[in-house]
Design a protein around this motif. Structure first.
Motif, PDB file in Angstrom:
ATOM      1  N   VAL A 551      34.898   0.297  74.023  1.00 50.96           N
ATOM      2  CA  VAL A 551      35.795   0.171  75.349  1.00 50.96           C
ATOM      3  C   VAL A 551      35.241   1.134  76.273  1.00 50.96           C
ATOM      4  O   VAL A 551      35.182   0.977  77.488  1.00 50.96           O
ATOM      5  CB  VAL A 551      37.037   0.086  74.805  1.00 50.96           C
ATOM      6  N   LEU A 579      42.450   0.610  76.116  1.00 54.26           N
ATOM      7  CA  LEU A 579      42.063  -0.411  76.668  1.00 54.26           C
ATOM      8  C   LEU A 579      42.659  -0.358  77.933  1.00 54.26           C
ATOM      9  O   LEU A 579      42.052  -0.649  79.064  1.00 54.26           O
ATOM     10  CB  LEU A 579      42.458  -1.606  75.985  1.00 54.26           C
ATOM     11  N   TYR A 586      41.504  -6.953  74.926  1.00 53.96           N
ATOM     12  CA  TYR A 586      41.118  -7.156  73.631  1.00 53.96           C
ATOM     13  C   TYR A 586      41.748  -8.476  73.154  1.00 53.96           C
ATOM     14  O   TYR A 586      42.702  -8.637  72.979  1.00 53.96           O
ATOM     15  CB  TYR A 586      41.657  -6.212  72.520  1.00 53.96           C
TER      16      TYR A 586
END
Length: 804
Positions: A551, A579, A586
């Motif tokens: 990420v 995130l 995700y």
């Protein structure tokens, strides 16, 4: 008359110069009246600059000079370059002795490239029987005294050109040197970057030419530089104003001053490819593009200057002082941007002028430093300017958002007065990626999605083949190009920037690269890959620890691996925060119910404010088959279980299905979708394996399956009439609190209920909500299988692709 101009790459040794000669000869045979303007050949100008630097640093330039001469002569030893070589050597020796050189000396040296190029073409044509005349523009184009970027004196230059072409006209072809002129003292000057185009434009203006044809190494003007953006498309037609915008914002084919002489006489300009006779190129006239024009231009070799000072806020005349100081130092500013809350000015200048610009500003604001009104003047080197010419601000959010999603944050933003051109300053290391991201977004030609797949077992291998089989259709229908650039197992890694093919499995087996997340990240950066997605088809807890790193380096995540969502709540929360920080997503729809749209449904209901009061269902396809069959048929439990094992419905060790942990993990995932903070140890799980059979290996367990029969036969017989057995997960309690009640158990349900009617290996889920009352939302279908699960993962990839 037509003016025909050839660039340096077109005139390079071999195919280049031979093709140029063919074009000229063809035009002569067709009785076209032409004047030919030429640049220095190949990399001649760069080589001369290199020789100049060597000489100024007192380095030995003899070897490099011999290579230079050999290239110029090549197979054309009948052309006498002795005068040019003598001039070059004399200039270099002088520079070597002085240890420095002026702009005047540099112009004298660089001019030799165009002189040799024009002489060569002239002599070859003469040898082939054509009337050709070498035309030295130092005798025609008269300029001011600004060496390196001289401005023509139009009236005198026009008079000289007309006189020359009156003397050498008819069937004589004038081969004209581009880029160079001379001042009133007959000292050599040059016309600046891409000055040969400017020379051709001036000649066309003075002669009232029918058309200016600019031959280069590409098929015309593109929506972006095709060397940097493979999906760039040729623009058929532009207006003068549109072309001028492109030139001003750095289009390399055009000189910013090239268009002006053509506008004055309404002379069309056609950009053509020397190496592609079938191409019509790009035509530039007074007529605008009907559909409007958009193109990406790039200014490289630039630097960003920042002048910051809280004390300058509200002071008048600061901007005037900045531009006066830079103007006195003869430094041009291409872009300016200003801050307000803390006074700051950002300026973009040529990289070679950055140091002089800083010194000029430091002198101007010296007193302001002492009074602390100015805090600092800093330089950010190695930046590039991307200009979206024709971009309306009303839709600029699309490419800008795409840049941010790809972790490219512009250092400076500027919009022109017209509101139709937007410029962004980015780090040079991000230029390629930024161009492709913006281009894919604003032209919507084909958005490229770069995918790294980890784990290629039953699900992973099926997924890869599904993507490869569907890629062409998706590209045609959705304008999305799915590019699998990495495939990895626990040992080996296959990397291919332009995408793997059907032989991927063999290539992976033969790959020498060891499996490494760091190598995948490094490779994606090396090839400037945009719109990155990492797909986890492993069942590895160790691999999950790489999620945050992926990420951080620009990857969105798709996973069929349940582990990341069932680890401790601290990790679960940390991943979501990361995130959000990186604006990444995700997706894991297949974590529960394989390809069924369960997680999305629950997520949407929850986000909409719907109060979900209970979720229960048959979560395991394996256990669904086991108890559906056992309840419906008069057979022993062990025979049904043995059949499931033989059909490959269970894990290699069937106790991994029977212990209920998989169902427990799925139930926990749904609980966390409702923002509940449950941990896995909160789940009450009924283990279907008797305690005395939980130890030992799988083979021993399978040999003792009949020991289960009495227990489950009794359970079956003790049911109420018209009831069947189902192994279910149940999330209940007050789901508005921090934790819910999670239970996994074998229960008896009416055979006419939704849970009782499920068949085969299907999964089924009941979602109870406040609005729907006693009538649950029911989602039912195949809850297991490699093809179904892979298709669900594929669906998540496509969802992300649409959002990128």
């Amino acid at each position: 008359m037509k003016v025909v101009k050839f660039g340096g790459k077109s005139l390079a040794n071999g195919e280049g110069i031979n093709t140029v000669l063919e074009i000229i000869e063809e035009k002569i045979k067709n009785e076209e009246r032409i004047a030919v303007v030429v640049s220095a050949r190949g990399k001649t100008t760069d080589q001369l600059e290199n020789l100049l630097e060597k000489a100024s640093e007192n380095e030995d330039f003899a070897s490099a000079f011999e290579k230079f001469k050999a290239y110029q002569i090549s197979e054309y030893d009948f052309v006498d370059f002795s005068e040019e070589f003598k001039n070059i050597e004399k200039l270099l020796e002088g520079v070597r002795l002085l240890g420095d050189y002026s702009a005047k000396i540099k112009d004298q040296l660089l001019s030799q490239g165009e002189l040799m190029s024009a002489k060569l073409i002239t002599e070859i044509l003469k040898q082939r029987g054509y009337k050709a005349n070498f035309t030295d523009t130092r005798k025609l184009i008269k300029t001011d005294d600004i060496f390196g970027n001289a401005q023509p004196l139009d009236a005198l230059s026009k008079e000289n050109v007309l006189e020359h072409f009156q003397e050498f006209n008819g069937k004589t072809v004038n081969i004209v040197t581009g880029f160079i002129g001379s001042n009133a003292k007959n000292e050599t000057t040059t016309l600046g970057r891409n000055g040969s185009n400017y020379t051709a434009s001036l000649i066309a203006n003075y002669l009232d030419a029918e058309e200016l044809q600019n031959y280069t190494h590409v098929d015309g003007i593109y929506t972006a530089n095709p060397d940097l953006v493979p999906s760039a498309q040729r623009i058929d037609q532009l207006s003068y104003n549109e072309a001028n915008e492109l030139a001003n914002f750095g289009a390399t084919i055009l000189h910013a001053k090239t268009i002006i002489p053509l506008i004055e006489k309404n002379i069309p300009l056609r950009i053509l490819n020397t190496f592609n006779n079938d191409n019509q190129g790009t035509l530039i006239t007074a007529k605008p593009n009907k559909e409007g024009m958009k193109s990406l231009s790039v200014l490289e070799h630039t630097a960003l200057l920042n002048l910051e000072g809280r004390g300058l806020l509200g002071k008048s005349g600061v901007d005037a002082r900045v531009f006066r100081a830079l103007g006195d130092a003869q430094i041009s500013v291409s872009i300016i941007s200003q801050g307000s809350s803390e006074r700051g000015i950002g300026l973009v200048v040529d990289a070679e002028n950055a140091v002089r610009a800083v010194k000029a500003l430091e002198r101007e604001f010296e007193s302001d430093f002492y009074s602390k009104d100015v805090n600092k003047i800093s330089v950010v080197d190695d930046v590039s300017v991307i200009s979206i010419v024709g971009q309306d601000l009303s839709t600029f959010h699309k490419p800008y958002d795409a840049l941010i999603r790809n972790q490219i944050v512009p250092l400076l933003f500027n919009n022109t007065v017209t509101g139709k051109n937007v410029s962004l300053v980015v780090k040079k290391s991000q230029l390629n990626k930024a161009l492709n991201v913006i281009h894919g977004e604003i032209f919507e030609i084909c958005k490229k999605i770069n995918i790294a797949i980890f784990g290629h077992g039953t699900v992973g291998g099926t997924l890869i083949n599904q993507i490869l089989d569907s890629a062409a259709t998706i590209e045609e229908r959705k304008k999305v190009k799915l590019n699998i650039f990495a495939v990895s197992n626990s040992r080996k890694l296959l990397l291919h920037a332009t995408g793997i093919g059907s032989e991927w499995k063999t290539q992976l087996e033969e790959a020498q690269q060891e499996a490494s997340i760091d190598e995948v990240i490094k490779y994606a950066k090396l090839f400037h890959l945009e719109n990155l997605i990492a797909v986890d088809n492993t069942a590895s807890e160790a691999f999950v620890q790489n999620y945050n790193k992926l990420v951080d380096h620009g990857f969105d995540l798709v996973s069929s691996n349940k582990i990341a969502n069932t680890l401790g709540f601290d990790f679960y929360k940390e991943l979501r925060e990361n995130l959000e920080k990186n604006q990444k997503q995700y997706l894991y729809e297949t974590n529960v119910g394989a390809g069924l749209p369960l997680i999305d449904t629950i997520r949407i209901l929850h986000l909409s404010g719907e109060n979900i009061t209970r979720i229960r269902g048959v979560f395991s396809g394996t256990l669904s088959y086991l108890f559906n069959t056992f309840s419906a048929e008069d057979r022993t439990f062990s025979s049904v279980l043995k059949e499931a094992i033989d059909k490959g419905f269970t894990e290699p060790d069937p106790r991994e299905d029977l212990n209920g942990n998989d169902v427990g993990r799925k139930l926990l995932i749904l609980a966390r979708e409702l923002d509940l903070q449950n941990e896995f140890n909160d789940v009450k799980i009924k283990n279907l394996v008797p305690e005395d059979l939980r130890g030992g290996d799988a083979k021993t367990f399978v040999s003792r399956l009949e020991e289960l029969d009495a227990t489950y036969q009794k359970v079956k017989e003790e049911q109420k009439p018209n009831h069947v057995l189902r192994y279910i997960g149940d999330l209940s309690g007050d789901l508005q609190q921090d934790k819910g009640e999670l239970e996994v158990a074998l229960v008896s349900v009416p055979d006419d209920s939704s849970l009782g009617q499920v068949k085969g290996a299907d999964s089924i889920f009941e979602i109870y909500t406040e609005s729907y009352g006693d009538r649950p939302i029911v989602i039912q279908g195949a809850g297991a299988g490699a093809a179904v699960t892979a298709r669900g993962v594929f669906g998540d990839i496509l969802k992300l692709s649409e959002k990128k």
